[in-house]
Design a protein around this motif. Sequence first.
Motif, PDB file in Angstrom:
ATOM      1  N   HIS A  66      13.629 -46.795 -32.755  1.00  0.00           N
ATOM      2  CA  HIS A  66      12.421 -47.599 -32.602  1.00  0.00           C
ATOM      3  C   HIS A  66      11.904 -47.562 -31.168  1.00  0.00           C
ATOM      4  O   HIS A  66      10.890 -48.193 -30.870  1.00  0.00           O
ATOM      5  CB  HIS A  66      12.695 -49.049 -33.011  1.00  0.00           C
ATOM      6  CG  HIS A  66      12.580 -49.259 -34.484  1.00  0.00           C
ATOM      7  ND1 HIS A  66      12.448 -50.495 -35.055  1.00  0.00           N
ATOM      8  CD2 HIS A  66      12.573 -48.381 -35.524  1.00  0.00           C
ATOM      9  CE1 HIS A  66      12.377 -50.385 -36.370  1.00  0.00           C
ATOM     10  NE2 HIS A  66      12.459 -49.111 -36.678  1.00  0.00           N
ATOM     11  N   GLU A  67      12.601 -46.856 -30.291  1.00  0.00           N
ATOM     12  CA  GLU A  67      12.153 -46.675 -28.913  1.00  0.00           C
ATOM     13  C   GLU A  67      12.159 -45.182 -28.595  1.00  0.00           C
ATOM     14  O   GLU A  67      12.984 -44.684 -27.827  1.00  0.00           O
ATOM     15  CB  GLU A  67      13.055 -47.449 -27.945  1.00  0.00           C
ATOM     16  CG  GLU A  67      12.974 -48.957 -28.122  1.00  0.00           C
ATOM     17  CD  GLU A  67      13.786 -49.700 -27.076  1.00  0.00           C
ATOM     18  OE1 GLU A  67      14.447 -49.018 -26.252  1.00  0.00           O
ATOM     19  OE2 GLU A  67      13.754 -50.938 -27.073  1.00  0.00           O
ATOM     20  N   PRO A  68      11.248 -44.434 -29.211  1.00  0.00           N
ATOM     21  CA  PRO A  68      11.246 -42.975 -29.024  1.00  0.00           C
ATOM     22  C   PRO A  68      10.818 -42.590 -27.613  1.00  0.00           C
ATOM     23  O   PRO A  68       9.990 -43.254 -26.980  1.00  0.00           O
ATOM     24  CB  PRO A  68      10.231 -42.489 -30.060  1.00  0.00           C
ATOM     25  CG  PRO A  68       9.328 -43.656 -30.276  1.00  0.00           C
ATOM     26  CD  PRO A  68      10.170 -44.881 -30.109  1.00  0.00           C
ATOM     27  N   THR A  69      11.390 -41.503 -27.125  1.00  0.00           N
ATOM     28  CA  THR A  69      11.049 -40.953 -25.811  1.00  0.00           C
ATOM     29  C   THR A  69      10.696 -39.482 -25.988  1.00  0.00           C
ATOM     30  O   THR A  69      11.457 -38.722 -26.602  1.00  0.00           O
ATOM     31  CB  THR A  69      12.227 -41.101 -24.839  1.00  0.00           C
ATOM     32  OG1 THR A  69      12.570 -42.491 -24.728  1.00  0.00           O
ATOM     33  CG2 THR A  69      11.854 -40.573 -23.466  1.00  0.00           C
ATOM     34  N   TRP A  70       9.533 -39.074 -25.458  1.00  0.00           N
ATOM     35  CA  TRP A  70       9.082 -37.688 -25.609  1.00  0.00           C
ATOM     36  C   TRP A  70       8.957 -36.975 -24.259  1.00  0.00           C
ATOM     37  O   TRP A  70       9.442 -35.879 -24.113  1.00  0.00           O
ATOM     38  CB  TRP A  70       7.722 -37.657 -26.326  1.00  0.00           C
ATOM     39  CG  TRP A  70       7.764 -38.205 -27.708  1.00  0.00           C
ATOM     40  CD1 TRP A  70       8.276 -37.614 -28.810  1.00  0.00           C
ATOM     41  CD2 TRP A  70       7.271 -39.481 -28.128  1.00  0.00           C
ATOM     42  NE1 TRP A  70       8.136 -38.422 -29.910  1.00  0.00           N
ATOM     43  CE2 TRP A  70       7.516 -39.581 -29.523  1.00  0.00           C
ATOM     44  CE3 TRP A  70       6.647 -40.543 -27.485  1.00  0.00           C
ATOM     45  CZ2 TRP A  70       7.158 -40.700 -30.260  1.00  0.00           C
ATOM     46  CZ3 TRP A  70       6.286 -41.650 -28.219  1.00  0.00           C
ATOM     47  CH2 TRP A  70       6.548 -41.730 -29.589  1.00  0.00           C
ATOM     48  N   ASN A  71       8.243 -37.590 -23.304  1.00  0.00           N
ATOM     49  CA  ASN A  71       7.986 -36.973 -21.995  1.00  0.00           C
ATOM     50  C   ASN A  71       7.375 -35.573 -22.156  1.00  0.00           C
ATOM     51  O   ASN A  71       7.845 -34.586 -21.590  1.00  0.00           O
ATOM     52  CB  ASN A  71       9.269 -36.902 -21.160  1.00  0.00           C
ATOM     53  CG  ASN A  71       9.740 -38.286 -20.733  1.00  0.00           C
ATOM     54  OD1 ASN A  71       8.923 -39.162 -20.428  1.00  0.00           O
ATOM     55  ND2 ASN A  71      11.050 -38.491 -20.719  1.00  0.00           N
ATOM     56  N   VAL A  72       6.328 -35.514 -22.968  1.00  0.00           N
ATOM     57  CA  VAL A  72       5.648 -34.246 -23.262  1.00  0.00           C
ATOM     58  C   VAL A  72       4.269 -34.278 -22.621  1.00  0.00           C
ATOM     59  O   VAL A  72       3.560 -35.291 -22.683  1.00  0.00           O
ATOM     60  CB  VAL A  72       5.531 -34.026 -24.783  1.00  0.00           C
ATOM     61  CG1 VAL A  72       4.744 -32.762 -25.079  1.00  0.00           C
ATOM     62  CG2 VAL A  72       6.913 -33.940 -25.410  1.00  0.00           C
ATOM     63  N   THR A  73       3.873 -33.166 -22.015  1.00  0.00           N
ATOM     64  CA  THR A  73       2.577 -33.057 -21.339  1.00  0.00           C
ATOM     65  C   THR A  73       1.673 -32.098 -22.108  1.00  0.00           C
ATOM     66  O   THR A  73       2.104 -30.998 -22.486  1.00  0.00           O
ATOM     67  CB  THR A  73       2.753 -32.566 -19.899  1.00  0.00           C
ATOM     68  OG1 THR A  73       3.610 -33.476 -19.197  1.00  0.00           O
ATOM     69  CG2 THR A  73       1.410 -32.487 -19.185  1.00  0.00           C
ATOM     70  N   HIS A  74       0.438 -32.543 -22.350  1.00  0.00           N
ATOM     71  CA  HIS A  74      -0.566 -31.715 -23.028  1.00  0.00           C
ATOM     72  C   HIS A  74      -1.798 -31.607 -22.141  1.00  0.00           C
ATOM     73  O   HIS A  74      -2.081 -32.497 -21.330  1.00  0.00           O
ATOM     74  CB  HIS A  74      -0.992 -32.323 -24.368  1.00  0.00           C
ATOM     75  CG  HIS A  74       0.132 -32.519 -25.327  1.00  0.00           C
ATOM     76  ND1 HIS A  74       0.912 -31.493 -25.787  1.00  0.00           N
ATOM     77  CD2 HIS A  74       0.608 -33.647 -25.919  1.00  0.00           C
ATOM     78  CE1 HIS A  74       1.813 -31.964 -26.622  1.00  0.00           C
ATOM     79  NE2 HIS A  74       1.657 -33.275 -26.716  1.00  0.00           N
ATOM     80  N   THR A  75      -2.546 -30.540 -22.345  1.00  0.00           N
ATOM     81  CA  THR A  75      -3.853 -30.378 -21.700  1.00  0.00           C
ATOM     82  C   THR A  75      -4.901 -30.272 -22.798  1.00  0.00           C
ATOM     83  O   THR A  75      -4.825 -29.380 -23.654  1.00  0.00           O
ATOM     84  CB  THR A  75      -3.886 -29.129 -20.813  1.00  0.00           C
ATOM     85  OG1 THR A  75      -2.866 -29.241 -19.817  1.00  0.00           O
ATOM     86  CG2 THR A  75      -5.236 -28.990 -20.134  1.00  0.00           C
ATOM     87  N   VAL A  76      -5.862 -31.198 -22.792  1.00  0.00           N
ATOM     88  CA  VAL A  76      -6.908 -31.218 -23.811  1.00  0.00           C
ATOM     89  C   VAL A  76      -8.260 -31.159 -23.123  1.00  0.00           C
ATOM     90  O   VAL A  76      -8.431 -31.651 -22.002  1.00  0.00           O
ATOM     91  CB  VAL A  76      -6.809 -32.484 -24.692  1.00  0.00           C
ATOM     92  CG1 VAL A  76      -5.564 -32.449 -25.542  1.00  0.00           C
ATOM     93  CG2 VAL A  76      -6.838 -33.749 -23.847  1.00  0.00           C
ATOM     94  N   SER A  77      -9.232 -30.560 -23.816  1.00  0.00           N
ATOM     95  CA  SER A  77     -10.584 -30.456 -23.262  1.00  0.00           C
ATOM     96  C   SER A  77     -11.592 -30.596 -24.389  1.00  0.00           C
ATOM     97  O   SER A  77     -11.308 -30.266 -25.546  1.00  0.00           O
ATOM     98  CB  SER A  77     -10.776 -29.118 -22.548  1.00  0.00           C
ATOM     99  OG  SER A  77     -10.594 -28.044 -23.450  1.00  0.00           O
ATOM    100  N   GLY A  78     -12.786 -31.091 -24.045  1.00  0.00           N
ATOM    101  CA  GLY A  78     -13.829 -31.262 -25.041  1.00  0.00           C
ATOM    102  C   GLY A  78     -14.941 -32.137 -24.513  1.00  0.00           C
ATOM    103  O   GLY A  78     -15.001 -32.477 -23.325  1.00  0.00           O
ATOM    104  N   CYS A  79     -15.850 -32.534 -25.437  1.00  0.00           N
ATOM    105  CA  CYS A  79     -17.000 -33.376 -25.095  1.00  0.00           C
ATOM    106  C   CYS A  79     -16.914 -34.649 -25.922  1.00  0.00           C
ATOM    107  O   CYS A  79     -17.351 -34.670 -27.080  1.00  0.00           O
ATOM    108  CB  CYS A  79     -18.308 -32.639 -25.371  1.00  0.00           C
ATOM    109  SG  CYS A  79     -18.468 -31.075 -24.499  1.00  0.00           S
TER     110      CYS A  79
END
Length: 542
Positions: free
Chosen positions: A468-481
């Motif tokens: 119930h306390e998930p940890t990811w530490n994942v980085t994403h790059t998103v782009s758009g309007c």
Amino acid sequence: THEDFFKRFRVISPQVKQTRNFKECAEKLAHTLDMNMPYGAQVGVTKIFLKQEVANVLEDRRNHALTHIIVKLQQWYRMISARGHFVESRTAALTIQPWERMIFRRRDFVKSRKSTKLLQVWWRMVKGKKRLAELREIKRKAEEEKRRKEEEARLARIKKVGEEQVRKEEEAKRRAEEEKNAAENEKVRALLQEKEKKEVEEPIVVSPETQKKKKPKKKKKLSRTGSIMMDRNEVLEVPINVDGKMTVGLGWKTKPMAIAGSNVNVFIDLDASCLMYRYKKHMDDCYKFSPKSKDGAVILRGSQFNSGEGKDNYQIDVNFKKLSKKVNTLLFVVTMFTPGTSFCDVEDSYVRMIDANSKVEYCRYDVATSDSSKETAKVMCKLYRYGYTAWRLKAIGHPCQGRLYKQVISRVGAFLDTEPPKRTFKLTIHKAQLEVRSGRKLKKDINTFCETRYDIDSSKTKIAKKTHEPTWNVTHTVSGCANTIEITLMQKRGFGKSSFLARVVIELEDGPGFKFVEQWLPFAEEETAQCKGKLKLSIVEQ
């Protein structure tokens, strides 16, 4: 031995017959084969002796004879096989040909019959119209003749007794007819009163068996009890079901309108349509003669539907899951196609949203017609994205001009949002803390992941298992309007299956340099959310 020689090389000369004495058979075969005896071969008491070159020649001749026999057998087998296939194909063709001829003749017959029926109907219509015109002419002539005779009789009577006397006689005749009609009406009224008195004086006795046979009265359906009545420019969150389907109902009533100088009423034709936009760019539309959008997510269904509570003139089904990612606004428009009419001739117009499964009305907006004046179109409402998966409904009811949906496309820019500039963000999802929501069941050990959506760009984190306390530490790059970033928390359920838990919608500020680092954001409080809690994020604009 003689037997081996005879059996091996008899294939070269099959005309030599076999007997019980293999020595004689071998001698006959040796003479037949022309082996240059006694120099090339000799017949002994138990064996035949051959020189090497003679033996080689015999082996070659034997191979040639065997090859010839094998080729003959192959030719025969191929002939038998081809013959079998030919017979099978011919049988199938003979079976198909009568059926095909029957189909073509049946099709021609049905076509001829339909044409004949149309001609017969048309011919009967022509004859009927002709006969109707003849009967009307006969009736008109008979009435004219009757009026002429009555007028002649009246003039003759006037000459005989005078005009005043004729007028008095006509008045007396009219009064006599009125008195006669009044007496008949009074008689009927008296009979009805007597019948009512008898029914009151003699109570009806109902037997127990008759009482049992009586059907219970049906309960009246309740009016809209849970529906939300919207005001102009009010905005509501759309409660999307699991299947993502909702229905928008459009309804109105037209006032009777007569043609000038006649008693004939005009049929007022109104059309509903749905216009799809990406900001101010027109993407697709759905109208009367094209009732389905390109992606199949929006379907216009024809007039007069009874669904749930109320009667709609048009219904538009929207499947949010099938809708194209590029579409972010749906405008619902009603246009008046009949020339010379406007929304002054329409009353009680409304737009409502219905649950596609239960047919229960969720909200309703009654459009006022007092400000319509001479407008021929009306923008009823709009559906627009808030984030990515969330949708909102805005009641508009604004008048516009145009008798076709194409004429309205360029005039609705005021109700559309301006496309924001393209931006790129580096987003890090650190961890989350989940809490069980009251009235909902949530397992202790669940597998979760986050899905980030920005405009049409999306990305997913890895799966955090049994916590119930998930940890990811994942980085994403998103782009758009877009002006919002949506992060959805999902539960992984087996292979290829997932379910919605909660979401966070981040509204972006205008201007460059948007940034916050390791901040806790609470999950949105929604009816469809399965849990509550918060999510730790970092967002930096690049």
